[in-house]
Write a protein that holds these residues in place. Structure first.
Motif, PDB file in Angstrom:
ATOM      1  N   GLU B  54       0.096  -4.348  -1.177  1.00  0.00           N
ATOM      2  CA  GLU B  54      -0.863  -3.832  -2.165  1.00  0.00           C
ATOM      3  C   GLU B  54      -0.706  -2.323  -2.344  1.00  0.00           C
ATOM      4  OE1 GLU B  54      -5.045  -4.711  -1.692  1.00  0.00           O
ATOM      5  OE2 GLU B  54      -4.594  -6.656  -0.833  1.00  0.00           O
ATOM      6  N   GLN B  55      -0.573  -1.619  -1.234  1.00  0.00           N
ATOM      7  CA  GLN B  55      -0.507  -0.164  -1.302  1.00  0.00           C
ATOM      8  C   GLN B  55       0.758   0.290  -2.034  1.00  0.00           C
ATOM      9  OE1 GLN B  55      -2.799   1.911  -0.869  1.00  0.00           O
ATOM     10  NE2 GLN B  55      -1.498   3.696  -1.293  1.00  0.00           N
ATOM     11  N   ILE B  56       1.859  -0.381  -1.762  1.00  0.00           N
ATOM     12  CA  ILE B  56       3.111  -0.062  -2.468  1.00  0.00           C
ATOM     13  C   ILE B  56       2.917  -0.291  -3.967  1.00  0.00           C
ATOM     14  CG2 ILE B  56       5.482  -0.874  -2.839  1.00  0.00           C
ATOM     15  CD1 ILE B  56       5.631  -1.381   0.222  1.00  0.00           C
ATOM     16  N   ILE B  57       2.284  -1.397  -4.294  1.00  0.00           N
ATOM     17  CA  ILE B  57       2.054  -1.704  -5.712  1.00  0.00           C
ATOM     18  C   ILE B  57       1.166  -0.632  -6.345  1.00  0.00           C
ATOM     19  CG2 ILE B  57       0.918  -3.322  -7.290  1.00  0.00           C
ATOM     20  CD1 ILE B  57       1.825  -5.588  -5.403  1.00  0.00           C
ATOM     21  N   ARG B  58       0.083  -0.249  -5.658  1.00  0.00           N
ATOM     22  CA  ARG B  58      -0.806   0.772  -6.221  1.00  0.00           C
ATOM     23  C   ARG B  58      -0.050   2.069  -6.493  1.00  0.00           C
ATOM     24  NH1 ARG B  58      -5.100  -1.661  -2.963  1.00  0.00           N
ATOM     25  NH2 ARG B  58      -6.566  -2.491  -4.506  1.00  0.00           N
ATOM     26  N   GLU B  59       0.771   2.470  -5.547  1.00  0.00           N
ATOM     27  CA  GLU B  59       1.516   3.721  -5.734  1.00  0.00           C
ATOM     28  C   GLU B  59       2.447   3.626  -6.933  1.00  0.00           C
ATOM     29  OE1 GLU B  59       1.467   4.610  -0.933  1.00  0.00           O
ATOM     30  OE2 GLU B  59       3.405   4.493  -1.958  1.00  0.00           O
ATOM     31  N   GLU B  60       3.131   2.514  -7.060  1.00  0.00           N
ATOM     32  CA  GLU B  60       4.083   2.382  -8.170  1.00  0.00           C
ATOM     33  C   GLU B  60       3.364   2.207  -9.508  1.00  0.00           C
ATOM     34  OE1 GLU B  60       7.183   3.052  -8.018  1.00  0.00           O
ATOM     35  OE2 GLU B  60       7.299   3.254  -5.835  1.00  0.00           O
ATOM     36  N   MET B  61       2.236   1.557  -9.485  1.00  0.00           N
ATOM     37  CA  MET B  61       1.463   1.428 -10.725  1.00  0.00           C
ATOM     38  C   MET B  61       0.976   2.800 -11.182  1.00  0.00           C
ATOM     39  SD  MET B  61       1.323  -1.599 -12.003  1.00  0.00           S
ATOM     40  CE  MET B  61       3.033  -1.737 -11.480  1.00  0.00           C
ATOM     41  N   GLU B  62       0.496   3.582 -10.225  1.00  0.00           N
ATOM     42  CA  GLU B  62       0.013   4.913 -10.585  1.00  0.00           C
ATOM     43  C   GLU B  62       1.153   5.763 -11.158  1.00  0.00           C
ATOM     44  OE1 GLU B  62      -2.320   8.454  -8.273  1.00  0.00           O
ATOM     45  OE2 GLU B  62      -2.941   6.383  -7.900  1.00  0.00           O
ATOM     46  N   ASN B  63       2.326   5.668 -10.520  1.00  0.00           N
ATOM     47  CA  ASN B  63       3.489   6.394 -11.047  1.00  0.00           C
ATOM     48  C   ASN B  63       3.837   5.962 -12.463  1.00  0.00           C
ATOM     49  OD1 ASN B  63       3.833   7.896  -8.773  1.00  0.00           O
ATOM     50  ND2 ASN B  63       5.379   6.556  -7.872  1.00  0.00           N
ATOM     51  N   ALA B  64       3.578   4.694 -12.760  1.00  0.00           N
ATOM     52  CA  ALA B  64       3.915   4.175 -14.088  1.00  0.00           C
ATOM     53  C   ALA B  64       2.800   4.464 -15.099  1.00  0.00           C
ATOM     54  CB  ALA B  64       4.173   2.669 -14.004  1.00  0.00           C
ATOM     55  N   GLY B  65       1.760   5.155 -14.663  1.00  0.00           N
ATOM     56  CA  GLY B  65       0.680   5.510 -15.588  1.00  0.00           C
ATOM     57  C   GLY B  65      -0.358   4.429 -15.791  1.00  0.00           C
ATOM     58  N   ALA B  66      -0.392   3.463 -14.913  1.00  0.00           N
ATOM     59  CA  ALA B  66      -1.405   2.410 -15.016  1.00  0.00           C
ATOM     60  C   ALA B  66      -2.624   2.796 -14.182  1.00  0.00           C
ATOM     61  CB  ALA B  66      -0.839   1.079 -14.535  1.00  0.00           C
ATOM     62  N   VAL B  67      -3.793   2.420 -14.647  1.00  0.00           N
ATOM     63  CA  VAL B  67      -5.045   2.776 -13.976  1.00  0.00           C
ATOM     64  C   VAL B  67      -5.729   1.503 -13.503  1.00  0.00           C
ATOM     65  CG1 VAL B  67      -7.277   3.924 -14.267  1.00  0.00           C
ATOM     66  CG2 VAL B  67      -5.249   4.839 -15.398  1.00  0.00           C
ATOM     67  N   GLU B  68      -6.256   1.557 -12.280  1.00  0.00           N
ATOM     68  CA  GLU B  68      -6.805   0.336 -11.679  1.00  0.00           C
ATOM     69  C   GLU B  68      -8.248   0.092 -12.104  1.00  0.00           C
ATOM     70  OE1 GLU B  68      -6.521   0.231  -7.413  1.00  0.00           O
ATOM     71  OE2 GLU B  68      -7.105  -1.870  -7.292  1.00  0.00           O
ATOM     72  N   LEU B  69      -8.560  -1.162 -12.333  1.00  0.00           N
ATOM     73  CA  LEU B  69      -9.945  -1.593 -12.533  1.00  0.00           C
ATOM     74  C   LEU B  69     -10.105  -2.936 -11.806  1.00  0.00           C
ATOM     75  CD1 LEU B  69     -10.476  -2.809 -16.254  1.00  0.00           C
ATOM     76  CD2 LEU B  69      -8.432  -3.143 -14.899  1.00  0.00           C
ATOM     77  N   LEU B  70     -11.255  -3.540 -11.905  1.00  0.00           N
ATOM     78  CA  LEU B  70     -11.460  -4.814 -11.211  1.00  0.00           C
ATOM     79  C   LEU B  70     -12.328  -5.713 -12.072  1.00  0.00           C
ATOM     80  CD1 LEU B  70     -11.069  -6.533  -8.642  1.00  0.00           C
ATOM     81  CD2 LEU B  70     -13.153  -5.492  -7.745  1.00  0.00           C
ATOM     82  N   MET B  71     -11.737  -6.809 -12.511  1.00  0.00           N
ATOM     83  CA  MET B  71     -12.465  -7.749 -13.367  1.00  0.00           C
ATOM     84  C   MET B  71     -12.955  -8.930 -12.535  1.00  0.00           C
ATOM     85  SD  MET B  71     -10.112  -7.489 -16.792  1.00  0.00           S
ATOM     86  CE  MET B  71      -8.522  -7.288 -15.981  1.00  0.00           C
ATOM     87  N   PRO B  72     -13.905  -9.677 -13.072  1.00  0.00           N
ATOM     88  CA  PRO B  72     -14.486 -10.762 -12.263  1.00  0.00           C
ATOM     89  C   PRO B  72     -13.620 -12.018 -12.249  1.00  0.00           C
ATOM     90  CG  PRO B  72     -15.586 -10.634 -14.384  1.00  0.00           C
ATOM     91  CD  PRO B  72     -14.592  -9.508 -14.357  1.00  0.00           C
ATOM     92  N   ALA B  73     -13.860 -12.856 -11.251  1.00  0.00           N
ATOM     93  CA  ALA B  73     -13.213 -14.167 -11.185  1.00  0.00           C
ATOM     94  C   ALA B  73     -13.906 -15.142 -12.132  1.00  0.00           C
ATOM     95  CB  ALA B  73     -13.247 -14.698  -9.752  1.00  0.00           C
ATOM     96  N   LEU B  74     -15.223 -15.032 -12.221  1.00  0.00           N
ATOM     97  CA  LEU B  74     -15.978 -15.936 -13.102  1.00  0.00           C
ATOM     98  C   LEU B  74     -15.874 -15.442 -14.542  1.00  0.00           C
ATOM     99  CD1 LEU B  74     -19.242 -16.578 -11.054  1.00  0.00           C
ATOM    100  CD2 LEU B  74     -17.525 -18.274 -11.681  1.00  0.00           C
ATOM    101  N   GLN B  75     -15.289 -16.268 -15.392  1.00  0.00           N
ATOM    102  CA  GLN B  75     -15.054 -15.862 -16.781  1.00  0.00           C
ATOM    103  C   GLN B  75     -15.731 -16.845 -17.717  1.00  0.00           C
ATOM    104  OE1 GLN B  75     -10.860 -15.476 -17.386  1.00  0.00           O
ATOM    105  NE2 GLN B  75     -10.547 -14.176 -15.581  1.00  0.00           N
ATOM    106  N   PRO B  76     -16.567 -16.329 -18.634  1.00  0.00           N
ATOM    107  CA  PRO B  76     -17.272 -17.234 -19.541  1.00  0.00           C
ATOM    108  C   PRO B  76     -16.287 -18.067 -20.374  1.00  0.00           C
ATOM    109  CG  PRO B  76     -18.067 -14.976 -19.769  1.00  0.00           C
ATOM    110  CD  PRO B  76     -16.891 -14.918 -18.864  1.00  0.00           C
ATOM    111  N   ALA B  77     -16.576 -19.345 -20.507  1.00  0.00           N
ATOM    112  CA  ALA B  77     -15.710 -20.245 -21.276  1.00  0.00           C
ATOM    113  C   ALA B  77     -15.482 -19.728 -22.690  1.00  0.00           C
ATOM    114  CB  ALA B  77     -16.332 -21.638 -21.325  1.00  0.00           C
ATOM    115  N   GLU B  78     -16.497 -19.044 -23.251  1.00  0.00           N
ATOM    116  CA  GLU B  78     -16.380 -18.589 -24.647  1.00  0.00           C
ATOM    117  C   GLU B  78     -15.130 -17.744 -24.859  1.00  0.00           C
ATOM    118  OE1 GLU B  78     -19.138 -18.255 -22.770  1.00  0.00           O
ATOM    119  OE2 GLU B  78     -20.352 -19.809 -23.724  1.00  0.00           O
ATOM    120  N   LEU B  79     -14.804 -16.898 -23.864  1.00  0.00           N
ATOM    121  CA  LEU B  79     -13.624 -16.045 -24.015  1.00  0.00           C
ATOM    122  C   LEU B  79     -12.359 -16.886 -24.140  1.00  0.00           C
ATOM    123  CD1 LEU B  79     -14.226 -13.170 -21.405  1.00  0.00           C
ATOM    124  CD2 LEU B  79     -14.378 -13.033 -23.893  1.00  0.00           C
ATOM    125  N   TRP B  80     -12.296 -17.933 -23.326  1.00  0.00           N
ATOM    126  CA  TRP B  80     -11.105 -18.792 -23.336  1.00  0.00           C
ATOM    127  C   TRP B  80     -11.088 -19.683 -24.579  1.00  0.00           C
ATOM    128  CZ3 TRP B  80      -7.197 -19.233 -19.454  1.00  0.00           C
ATOM    129  CH2 TRP B  80      -7.342 -18.296 -18.409  1.00  0.00           C
TER     130      TRP B  80
END
Lengths: 566, 566
Positions: B54-80
């Protein structure tokens, strides 16, 4: 990080469905967004705070000797059937079926999973004690999700479990966890109390809740104004410090009190204080009835009645039950002449009443000049009432005050509740099979973020304590199109980060007013504004907490900021 | 960490249900345990590896200009339902209802959630591009979970999503992600290839899969033996480098081939090579039939047929359909005399066949001395076959070799598939509404752990590369009861940790054989054994990777270990 890359959309208006400050501000500052009722996404700024809290927890858990693992969210129904909670947990436990119609729970907590894991691997006292924790998403289908992260349906929790071969060992880890929790919440900057709590139906003994003091809290805490004593109000014992007045005892009289029912009405009618009245209430204690007496200015604490009898259920008797038992209405109850019909117990305060009043078990009548033990018999005087503000603190230091609290943590001596149900046993030194003794310890991680936001804000936005702030420094060039400002900002961005500060650079092409308003909303502890004086090597530093503003030469900036952050 | 506190139960036996090395060893070494089919707990050692990845991924994502967030596991059916995938995803998408009977998906992926979040907040091209990622638990109800973490039902994934106002901007982030992924897997020590992949039904264009080379992989990779070229075999084009022999053309003859059906049988019977045979197969391409010709030693790649026609469905015609169309059985098909019944297309290789053979569309007969264009008409010669080992690499460098691969990452140009379906639009510079152009980028985090375990092991256990090892040093006092050994071990435990090494101290009262066997299973890169020579200030160092053992004075230990770990 550069703000142009950040996804942190701010709102100028207060979202209409957000009732409390933390919820409003975490939405307005773009720290989170709702995906469904009680279900949120942490946007980048919010996640940074969450991860800071996680890191503090990890450090304190490690210091306490707990080791991290990670259990799944999908839990086979069989485990919950083994513990019995599949049937008792109710609709808060989210359930589902897989493609083969096998039933699963979405982890609301992990006692079952951890107990089965340890049961299957640990067979000897030599491998005990063992303390394991995880930081993991939990699911509880709250009937009424509210207050944003404070009561959600999907949330982040740290849950720890310990396994022991003796109560002493459990006590040792419990104390370490208690200390670790105190450290976690202290490091998060929270004003909190470790509160003696009700062990409830879990069968446990010692349990403390960690409560963040807040007017929006759902629990009431009784705490000492001079010591560290704090308890959930239902748990606080009341010291028996009542003294009988020297007043001579008058003769008992029955008197008409037409239409006077409440303590206020009766005492007013009779010209007495509420403290001179004896309040009488019938409770059903498992399968028998008990008449409970407290002073008119006190309230019966049914938990204390329950604990006195070791009962499973204590409920106020219905009007019908009271009528059947004593032949009168609930508003006319009293202890005189009922000895053959019901057991009478009384709070210590009742014993000190002199020439008081009580109901006559007859509609429209009360007794006055009532004196306990002369006029009625009490089987036991004990502590039966809720503590009140102004009472002496149970630890003998100071007086009791009340506060509202948000529960952010809970430490609990589980005992053998799960190990017995699930067969988690070990062989002791003598080769005998014993159930493991367990403790469990939870922290609401996302709730802690909200609790910090609730305690640290003002009318302009959030004010994060340094330890959990999403960044240390918010670096704002007033005008990115001015070469000197942009270059100074970029130089500072590099040098401050090089010095170990976490810096957010507002590199957006926005008006200064927008940038400053967003900055106040974000609540990063230090704001560094690069404006016209950048040409002279001077920037402006604003401390978010105090609002203090100073112009600082760039050469002194590092030291100046380091001092603020300490 | 002290091993007595660690929950890492080792097994001497190979678990019967674990088929592959990584699964067997991760179980045997106590890195994980199964809670249900395809659902695992990461025990402390396993979690440490997971967190390193995970830490390696975070470092490389940050280098690539990606920013971390955290979305939920429970997703309303309407979106799908908005994206249409509620209906198309099938039973792999786990679904459930809450207490109010509202439907939810358990996130198998997060295109819908992220698209709705960005749609609701980003309105202008000025806020683009935006690249967001999360590291989060995913749920997919695999029909046949297997190989432990390699194909589970609950697993950890890094998923990133990018949003753009131009293909150039997407291409730029795609390239950065491609580079970041290469860095991640290189840092994890993996032998992998970035493989050109099929964009499938997603409507995307460019897509690469990152494949860890392994015999247990489910995919076949065609790669160049001299360049970096690699592709999923169905995606590799074949260069048209066939040359006709100068042999004179003989006259076409029909000949009896009783009971000879397969290419092997017919060519053997006729005394020809497979390469002289023309293989004829009828495909249903959407709603029409096509006769596809390839050389007898080649295989039709139906993806190429599909792409040639831009078809939705390409399937081999059934025996009945072939009978209806050409009046013969599948084993007797050929291109001669069918021009009025079906379109004929052929692979480039067929054009170079001289005096070949083919079916006569008549049971028991083949044509020999068949020459394309003289004896039958082909509407188009093109690349229609699977690449083979020994073929020239499509990039012109080297020849093709095959390998099996485990997919650990995937980068994908999504285009406007989700933004159009879900109304994620922005205003461009001219004030026109445009759908956002998207990319998505996934890494199987827990699968990567298993892939590393699969590549790094021997008969005694795991052999972690330093960057993802659970600890750097396994410190083993042979006998904890010997004062010198225990004290030396404890001193080293403190000093090595002080020098920045992550140290696991085996403080258990176990026989040395047990300790050493566990140590080999764990696969920590460096083992330091404190034995009898501790009295002389000498310890034994074993390198797990090479098995190399040396006696080292305690004073030189730090330098010696640092050299090994580099």
């Amino acid at each position: 990080m550069k703000q142009s890359m950040l996804f942190s959309p701010t709102l100028r208006e207060v979202p209409s469905d957000a009732e409390v400050r933390s919820h409003q501000l975490l939405l307005r500052a773009g720290f989170m967004r709702q995906n469904a009722s009680g279900i949120y996404s942490f946007l980048p700024m919010g996640l940074r705070v969450l991860q800071k809290v996680e890191q503090i927890i990890r450090e304190e858990m490690e210091n306490a000797g707990a080791v991290e693992l990670l259990m799944p969210a999908l839990q086979p129904a069989e485990l919950w059937q083994d513990s019995g909670r599949w049937y008792s947990y109710g609709p808060e436990l989210m359930r589902m079926r897989d493609r083969h119609e096998r039933e699963f729970a979405l982890g609301a907590t992990h006692e079952e999973v951890i107990t089965s894991l340890v049961r299957d691997e640990v067979k000897s006292y030599k491998k005990l004690p063992l303390t394991l924790y995880q930081i993991q998403t939990k699911f509880r289908d709250e009937k009424r999700p509210r207050f944003g992260l404070l009561r959600g349906r999907e949330f982040l929790m740290k849950d720890a479990y310990s396994f022991h071969d003796s109560q002493e060992s459990l006590g040792d880890v419990y104390d370490k966890m208690y200390a670790a929790y105190s450290n976690v919440f202290r490091r998060c900057g929270l004003n909190f109390r470790a509160v003696i709590a009700d062990s409830g139906a879990m069968g446990g003994k010692d349990t403390h809740e960690f409560m963040v003091l807040s007017d929006i809290g759902e629990d009431t805490i009784a705490y000492s104004d001079t010591s560290s004593y704090a308890a959930n109000i239902e748990m606080a014992p009341v010291a028996a410090t009542y003294e009988k007045s020297g007043e001579p005892l008058n003769g008992l009289e029955k008197t008409a009190t037409p239409d006077q029912k409440s303590i206020e009405e009766v005492s007013g009618f009779l010209g007495l204080t509420a403290a001179q009245c004896i309040k009488s209430m019938v409770f059903r204690v498992d399968d028998k009835f008990v008449l409970v007496l407290v002073r008119g200015d006190h309230e019966v604490n049914d938990i204390k009645v329950k604990n006195l009898y070791g009962a499973s259920v204590v409920e106020l008797a219905s009007a019908e039950e009271v009528q059947d038992l004593l032949g009168c209405a609930v508003g006319s109850l009293g202890p005189i002449g009922v000895a053959d019909k019901v057991e009478v117990i009384a709070d210590h305060a009742v014993e000190a009443v002199v020439n008081g009043c009580c109901g006559a078990n007859e509609e429209g009548f009360h007794y006055v000049n009532v004196n306990p033990d002369r006029d009625f018999t009490v089987s036991q005087y004990t502590d039966l009432r809720f503590i009140q503000e102004g009472d002496a603190s149970p630890d003998g230091q100071g007086t009791i005050r009340f506060a509202r609290g948000i529960e952010v943590g809970h430490v609990f001596k589980l005992g053998t509740r799960y190990s017995e149900a699930m067969g988690a046993t070990y062989l002791d030194e003598n080769g005998r099979t014993q159930p493991m003794i367990m403790g469990c310890y939870g922290i609401g991680v996302s709730r802690t973020v909200a609790a910090v936001a609730e305690q640290f804000n003002d009318e302009n936005g959030l004010k994060w304590p340094v330890a959990v702030a999403p960044f240390h420094v918010h670096l704002i060039p007033v005008n990115m199109k001015t070469d000197v400002q942009r270059e100074t900002a970029e130089t500072l961005y590099t040098s401050l980060r090089g010095q170990g500060f976490e810096v957010l650079l507002d590199d957006r092409q926005e008006r200064p007013g927008v940038k400053f308003a967003d900055s106040d909303l974000f609540g990063i502890p230090v704001r560094v504004t690069v404006g016209k004086k950048a040409e002279e090597g001077i920037v402006e530093v604003k401390v978010r907490e105090t609002g203090e503003i100073a112009e600082i030469p760039v050469s002194e900036l590092h030291t100046y900021i380091a001092n603020i952050l300490q």
